[in-house]
Motif scaffolding. Structure first.
Motif, PDB file in Angstrom:
ATOM      1  N   ARG A  17     -13.916 -23.492 -18.751  1.00 56.15           N
ATOM      2  CA  ARG A  17     -15.201 -23.751 -19.420  1.00 56.15           C
ATOM      3  C   ARG A  17     -15.848 -22.406 -19.694  1.00 56.15           C
ATOM      4  NH1 ARG A  17     -20.499 -24.482 -17.229  1.00 56.15           N
ATOM      5  NH2 ARG A  17     -21.823 -25.344 -18.851  1.00 56.15           N
ATOM      6  N   TRP A  18     -16.126 -22.116 -20.941  1.00 60.28           N
ATOM      7  CA  TRP A  18     -16.747 -20.859 -21.350  1.00 60.28           C
ATOM      8  C   TRP A  18     -18.231 -21.090 -21.580  1.00 60.28           C
ATOM      9  CZ3 TRP A  18     -14.121 -16.190 -23.254  1.00 60.28           C
ATOM     10  CH2 TRP A  18     -12.756 -16.188 -22.988  1.00 60.28           C
ATOM     11  N   ARG A  19     -19.035 -20.151 -21.140  1.00 59.04           N
ATOM     12  CA  ARG A  19     -20.481 -20.168 -21.390  1.00 59.04           C
ATOM     13  C   ARG A  19     -20.815 -18.853 -22.068  1.00 59.04           C
ATOM     14  NH1 ARG A  19     -25.413 -22.232 -18.771  1.00 59.04           N
ATOM     15  NH2 ARG A  19     -26.892 -21.859 -20.449  1.00 59.04           N
ATOM     16  N   ILE A  20     -21.349 -18.896 -23.252  1.00 59.94           N
ATOM     17  CA  ILE A  20     -21.633 -17.685 -24.020  1.00 59.94           C
ATOM     18  C   ILE A  20     -23.115 -17.362 -23.894  1.00 59.94           C
ATOM     19  CG2 ILE A  20     -21.555 -16.638 -26.314  1.00 59.94           C
ATOM     20  CD1 ILE A  20     -19.229 -18.646 -26.894  1.00 59.94           C
ATOM     21  N   LEU A  21     -23.407 -16.150 -23.441  1.00 60.59           N
ATOM     22  CA  LEU A  21     -24.803 -15.773 -23.203  1.00 60.59           C
ATOM     23  C   LEU A  21     -25.497 -15.283 -24.465  1.00 60.59           C
ATOM     24  CD1 LEU A  21     -24.517 -14.040 -19.724  1.00 60.59           C
ATOM     25  CD2 LEU A  21     -24.807 -16.454 -20.302  1.00 60.59           C
ATOM     26  N   VAL A  22     -24.722 -14.789 -25.416  1.00 56.83           N
ATOM     27  CA  VAL A  22     -25.277 -14.386 -26.711  1.00 56.83           C
ATOM     28  C   VAL A  22     -24.406 -15.042 -27.769  1.00 56.83           C
ATOM     29  CG1 VAL A  22     -25.828 -12.491 -28.262  1.00 56.83           C
ATOM     30  CG2 VAL A  22     -25.960 -12.135 -25.801  1.00 56.83           C
ATOM     31  N   ASP A  23     -25.001 -15.884 -28.578  1.00 54.35           N
ATOM     32  CA  ASP A  23     -24.227 -16.606 -29.580  1.00 54.35           C
ATOM     33  C   ASP A  23     -24.961 -16.555 -30.916  1.00 54.35           C
ATOM     34  OD1 ASP A  23     -22.186 -18.093 -30.646  1.00 54.35           O
ATOM     35  OD2 ASP A  23     -22.908 -20.007 -29.874  1.00 54.35           O
ATOM     36  N   GLY A  25     -26.465 -14.206 -32.343  1.00 52.85           N
ATOM     37  CA  GLY A  25     -27.747 -13.518 -32.256  1.00 52.85           C
ATOM     38  C   GLY A  25     -28.758 -14.191 -31.353  1.00 52.85           C
ATOM     39  N   GLU A  26     -28.448 -15.375 -30.849  1.00 55.87           N
ATOM     40  CA  GLU A  26     -29.348 -16.097 -29.944  1.00 55.87           C
ATOM     41  C   GLU A  26     -28.972 -15.766 -28.503  1.00 55.87           C
ATOM     42  OE1 GLU A  26     -31.972 -18.233 -30.570  1.00 55.87           O
ATOM     43  OE2 GLU A  26     -31.763 -17.592 -32.647  1.00 55.87           O
ATOM     44  N   TRP A  27     -29.944 -15.279 -27.741  1.00 59.86           N
ATOM     45  CA  TRP A  27     -29.720 -14.920 -26.348  1.00 59.86           C
ATOM     46  C   TRP A  27     -30.106 -16.076 -25.443  1.00 59.86           C
ATOM     47  CZ3 TRP A  27     -28.187 -10.058 -24.439  1.00 59.86           C
ATOM     48  CH2 TRP A  27     -27.996  -9.091 -25.419  1.00 59.86           C
ATOM     49  N   LEU A  28     -29.341 -16.263 -24.391  1.00 60.22           N
ATOM     50  CA  LEU A  28     -29.712 -17.216 -23.359  1.00 60.22           C
ATOM     51  C   LEU A  28     -30.936 -16.654 -22.655  1.00 60.22           C
ATOM     52  CD1 LEU A  28     -28.905 -19.796 -21.809  1.00 60.22           C
ATOM     53  CD2 LEU A  28     -27.560 -18.319 -20.302  1.00 60.22           C
ATOM     54  N   ALA A  34     -26.151 -18.333 -14.939  1.00 59.13           N
ATOM     55  CA  ALA A  34     -24.795 -18.396 -15.506  1.00 59.13           C
ATOM     56  C   ALA A  34     -23.912 -17.300 -14.915  1.00 59.13           C
ATOM     57  CB  ALA A  34     -24.851 -18.277 -17.030  1.00 59.13           C
ATOM     58  N   ILE A  35     -24.451 -16.099 -14.765  1.00 58.08           N
ATOM     59  CA  ILE A  35     -23.672 -14.993 -14.190  1.00 58.08           C
ATOM     60  C   ILE A  35     -23.343 -15.290 -12.728  1.00 58.08           C
ATOM     61  CG2 ILE A  35     -23.784 -12.553 -13.510  1.00 58.08           C
ATOM     62  CD1 ILE A  35     -25.505 -12.116 -16.068  1.00 58.08           C
ATOM     63  N   GLY A  36     -24.334 -15.748 -11.999  1.00 59.23           N
ATOM     64  CA  GLY A  36     -24.143 -16.010 -10.574  1.00 59.23           C
ATOM     65  C   GLY A  36     -23.205 -17.154 -10.253  1.00 59.23           C
TER      66      GLY A  36
END
Length: 136
Positions: A17-23, A25-28, A34-36
């Motif tokens: 499962r991938w979680r993209i923090l910047v997609d 140009g939109e930042w989480l 998510a990192i932790g």
């Protein structure tokens, strides 16, 4: 690295499962949860990214971005020498991601060596020391 490179990596690792923090140009808003909670974090080799990896104790794949003074390449070399992350010189081919993520997930980085524990206190002490010496 482009969005299609990420999609290809996702398609090549359907068990992940991938979680993209910047997609696009939109930042989480708050990336910390998510990192932790990630099994493996994929990051550039900038100092802020590496500091977040260290504080989180993350298993990571780190990809230095080209910079005029090679600072990310040098950081990547330091991470490799310390055994803290799997460093790739460029975005890997899609078929490389499965084995790479497996290797990263089975790693046991000792981020204590990056000295993030107590870093805020050391920074505050350094600021106070300089402030006390500054002429008023």
């Amino acid at each position: 690295m482009t969005r299609s490179d990420v999609r290809a990596a996702q398609d090549a690792t359907p068990d992940r499962r991938w979680r993209i923090l910047v997609d696009d140009g939109e930042w989480l808003g708050d990336p910390w949860p998510a990192i932790g909670s990630a099994k493996v974090v994929i990051a550039w080799a900038g100092q802020n990214s590496v500091a977040d990896l260290a504080v989180a104790g993350a298993r990571a794949v780190v990809i230095p971005q080209p910079r005029p003074f090679r600072e990310q390449v040098v950081t990547g070399e330091a991470l490799t020498a310390a055994g803290l992350a799997l460093v790739q010189p460029t975005w890997p081919a899609a078929e490389s991601w499965g084995p790479l993520l497996d290797r990263a997930e089975s790693s046991t980085p000792d981020w204590y060596r990056w000295r993030t524990d107590g870093a805020a206190g050391r920074a505050a002490d350094a600021i106070l020391t300089v402030a006390r010496r500054w002429p008023r």
